[in-house]
Scaffold this motif. Sequence first.
Motif, PDB file in Angstrom:
ATOM      1  N   ALA A 105      44.610  23.360  23.148  1.00 27.76           N
ATOM      2  CA  ALA A 105      43.590  22.882  22.213  1.00 27.76           C
ATOM      3  C   ALA A 105      42.270  23.572  22.550  1.00 27.76           C
ATOM      4  CB  ALA A 105      43.420  21.367  22.323  1.00 27.76           C
ATOM      5  N   VAL A 106      41.261  23.237  21.776  1.00 25.05           N
ATOM      6  CA  VAL A 106      39.899  23.674  22.102  1.00 25.05           C
ATOM      7  C   VAL A 106      39.151  22.487  22.681  1.00 25.05           C
ATOM      8  CG1 VAL A 106      37.769  24.692  21.247  1.00 25.05           C
ATOM      9  CG2 VAL A 106      39.953  25.346  20.208  1.00 25.05           C
ATOM     10  N   TYR A 107      38.493  22.709  23.796  1.00 21.81           N
ATOM     11  CA  TYR A 107      37.789  21.652  24.510  1.00 21.81           C
ATOM     12  C   TYR A 107      36.284  21.902  24.445  1.00 21.81           C
ATOM     13  CZ  TYR A 107      42.330  20.276  26.256  1.00 21.81           C
ATOM     14  OH  TYR A 107      43.637  19.849  26.339  1.00 21.81           O
ATOM     15  N   PHE A 108      35.565  20.845  24.088  1.00 21.87           N
ATOM     16  CA  PHE A 108      34.116  20.940  23.947  1.00 21.87           C
ATOM     17  C   PHE A 108      33.426  20.001  24.923  1.00 21.87           C
ATOM     18  CE2 PHE A 108      33.870  23.445  20.109  1.00 21.87           C
ATOM     19  CZ  PHE A 108      35.048  23.189  19.442  1.00 21.87           C
ATOM     20  N   CYS A 109      32.455  20.546  25.616  1.00 25.14           N
ATOM     21  CA  CYS A 109      31.544  19.739  26.422  1.00 25.14           C
ATOM     22  C   CYS A 109      30.339  19.396  25.549  1.00 25.14           C
ATOM     23  CB  CYS A 109      31.119  20.549  27.643  1.00 25.14           C
ATOM     24  SG  CYS A 109      30.020  19.701  28.776  1.00 25.14           S
ATOM     25  N   ALA A 110      29.813  18.200  25.706  1.00 31.50           N
ATOM     26  CA  ALA A 110      28.673  17.802  24.882  1.00 31.50           C
ATOM     27  C   ALA A 110      27.754  16.891  25.680  1.00 31.50           C
ATOM     28  CB  ALA A 110      29.151  17.088  23.612  1.00 31.50           C
ATOM     29  N   VAL A 111      26.488  16.849  25.282  1.00 31.19           N
ATOM     30  CA  VAL A 111      25.517  15.994  25.958  1.00 31.19           C
ATOM     31  C   VAL A 111      24.712  15.210  24.926  1.00 31.19           C
ATOM     32  CG1 VAL A 111      25.290  17.707  27.798  1.00 31.19           C
ATOM     33  CG2 VAL A 111      23.553  17.594  26.013  1.00 31.19           C
ATOM     34  N   ARG A 112      24.201  14.071  25.379  1.00 29.18           N
ATOM     35  CA  ARG A 112      23.214  13.333  24.593  1.00 29.18           C
ATOM     36  C   ARG A 112      22.076  12.978  25.537  1.00 29.18           C
ATOM     37  NH1 ARG A 112      21.386   8.355  22.852  1.00 29.18           N
ATOM     38  NH2 ARG A 112      22.695   7.110  24.244  1.00 29.18           N
ATOM     39  N   LEU A 113      20.859  13.136  25.081  1.00 30.00           N
ATOM     40  CA  LEU A 113      19.704  12.875  25.938  1.00 30.00           C
ATOM     41  C   LEU A 113      19.305  11.409  25.847  1.00 30.00           C
ATOM     42  CD1 LEU A 113      17.503  16.033  25.376  1.00 30.00           C
ATOM     43  CD2 LEU A 113      19.011  15.505  27.283  1.00 30.00           C
ATOM     44  N   PRO A 114      19.313  10.694  26.962  1.00 29.50           N
ATOM     45  CA  PRO A 114      18.919   9.284  26.938  1.00 29.50           C
ATOM     46  C   PRO A 114      17.423   9.141  26.793  1.00 29.50           C
ATOM     47  CG  PRO A 114      19.313   9.996  29.185  1.00 29.50           C
ATOM     48  CD  PRO A 114      19.662  11.159  28.310  1.00 29.50           C
ATOM     49  N   GLY A 115      17.027   7.991  26.248  1.00 31.04           N
ATOM     50  CA  GLY A 115      15.606   7.672  26.181  1.00 31.04           C
ATOM     51  C   GLY A 115      14.832   8.441  25.132  1.00 31.04           C
ATOM     52  N   THR A 116      15.538   9.140  24.256  1.00 31.99           N
ATOM     53  CA  THR A 116      14.848   9.921  23.222  1.00 31.99           C
ATOM     54  C   THR A 116      14.899   9.232  21.870  1.00 31.99           C
ATOM     55  OG1 THR A 116      16.855  11.141  22.677  1.00 31.99           O
ATOM     56  CG2 THR A 116      15.419  12.081  24.375  1.00 31.99           C
ATOM     57  N   GLY A 117      15.710   8.171  21.770  1.00 27.87           N
ATOM     58  CA  GLY A 117      15.890   7.536  20.468  1.00 27.87           C
ATOM     59  C   GLY A 117      16.785   8.341  19.549  1.00 27.87           C
ATOM     60  N   SER A 118      17.369   9.393  20.071  1.00 25.38           N
ATOM     61  CA  SER A 118      18.205  10.255  19.238  1.00 25.38           C
ATOM     62  C   SER A 118      19.673  10.038  19.558  1.00 25.38           C
ATOM     63  CB  SER A 118      17.851  11.724  19.474  1.00 25.38           C
ATOM     64  OG  SER A 118      18.803  12.564  18.848  1.00 25.38           O
ATOM     65  N   ASN A 119      20.488  10.021  18.507  1.00 28.62           N
ATOM     66  CA  ASN A 119      21.931   9.911  18.669  1.00 28.62           C
ATOM     67  C   ASN A 119      22.638  11.244  18.643  1.00 28.62           C
ATOM     68  OD1 ASN A 119      22.030   7.202  18.954  1.00 28.62           O
ATOM     69  ND2 ASN A 119      22.590   6.754  16.849  1.00 28.62           N
ATOM     70  N   ARG A 120      21.914  12.330  18.504  1.00 30.93           N
ATOM     71  CA  ARG A 120      22.588  13.591  18.304  1.00 30.93           C
ATOM     72  C   ARG A 120      23.288  14.061  19.564  1.00 30.93           C
ATOM     73  NH1 ARG A 120      18.184  18.013  16.866  1.00 30.93           N
ATOM     74  NH2 ARG A 120      17.294  16.278  15.677  1.00 30.93           N
ATOM     75  N   LEU A 121      24.451  14.677  19.357  1.00 25.57           N
ATOM     76  CA  LEU A 121      25.193  15.341  20.414  1.00 25.57           C
ATOM     77  C   LEU A 121      24.869  16.830  20.370  1.00 25.57           C
ATOM     78  CD1 LEU A 121      28.828  13.907  20.201  1.00 25.57           C
ATOM     79  CD2 LEU A 121      27.367  13.862  22.212  1.00 25.57           C
ATOM     80  N   THR A 122      24.702  17.430  21.550  1.00 21.24           N
ATOM     81  CA  THR A 122      24.565  18.878  21.645  1.00 21.24           C
ATOM     82  C   THR A 122      25.822  19.416  22.301  1.00 21.24           C
ATOM     83  OG1 THR A 122      22.163  18.726  21.815  1.00 21.24           O
ATOM     84  CG2 THR A 122      23.185  20.774  22.546  1.00 21.24           C
ATOM     85  N   PHE A 123      26.479  20.332  21.626  1.00 23.17           N
ATOM     86  CA  PHE A 123      27.771  20.826  22.074  1.00 23.17           C
ATOM     87  C   PHE A 123      27.676  22.192  22.729  1.00 23.17           C
ATOM     88  CE2 PHE A 123      30.998  17.994  20.336  1.00 23.17           C
ATOM     89  CZ  PHE A 123      30.306  17.279  19.379  1.00 23.17           C
ATOM     90  N   GLY A 124      28.635  22.469  23.637  1.00 24.48           N
ATOM     91  CA  GLY A 124      28.875  23.820  24.073  1.00 24.48           C
ATOM     92  C   GLY A 124      29.708  24.545  23.027  1.00 24.48           C
TER      93      GLY A 124
END
Lengths: 115, 117
Positions: free
Chosen positions: A87-106
Amino acid sequence: AQSVTQPDARVTVSEGASLQLRCKYSYSATPYLFWYVQYPRQGLQMLLKYYSGDPVVQGVNGFEAEFSKSDSSFHLRKASVHWSDSAVYFCAVRLPGTGSNRLTFGKGTKFSLIP
Amino acid sequence: GPKVLQIPSHQIIDMGQMVTLNCDPVSNHLYFYWYKQILGQQMEFLVNFYNGKVMEKSKLFKDQFSVERPDGSYFTLKIQPTALEDSAVYFCASSLEDWGSSAETLYFGSGTRLTVL
């Protein structure tokens, strides 16, 4: 610049071998960390996530990942791979304390087994 | 498990025309998202939507883009007019609660590949 890096575009191993997929992040604060998998013709599915606490987190299907603050990494591992792990594997992050729900992906790592 | 459906898997359209991408989210979910992935690049956040409103959008969410969920049915992404750089795979996602909760899970569709000629 803030980023998520998966340095390996492709990884290939033999069935039964161990697997490690690398992920490094570059953020001033420690983000929330995720691994997602995308099987052919399917949507992304979350394998595991790290918010805090024990740096080794267990996920589904025998996957685990280890958070390292000193190395700014969150590598994914599996002790013994099977054909169904292709499969294809993606790492992702979300920044806490920003009020944002967006994921940032590799960019993703395509994992396959040597036939 | 819960599924987010995106049909069709591929749409081809001429530059300048309008296109609507459809997403059928998990039935009881309340938060909806679109992500865009250009070939060979990482998936990037476009927008999230809750209670009939855009909650957050990225710089990629151009003025030509709009989202809505009429009558609680499909969650749609409309691009009008389309441009060549809009060619990408668009992924829809949904969650039951504010996905910032550590217990919450984001469910993704399999994507719609948009080709603008």
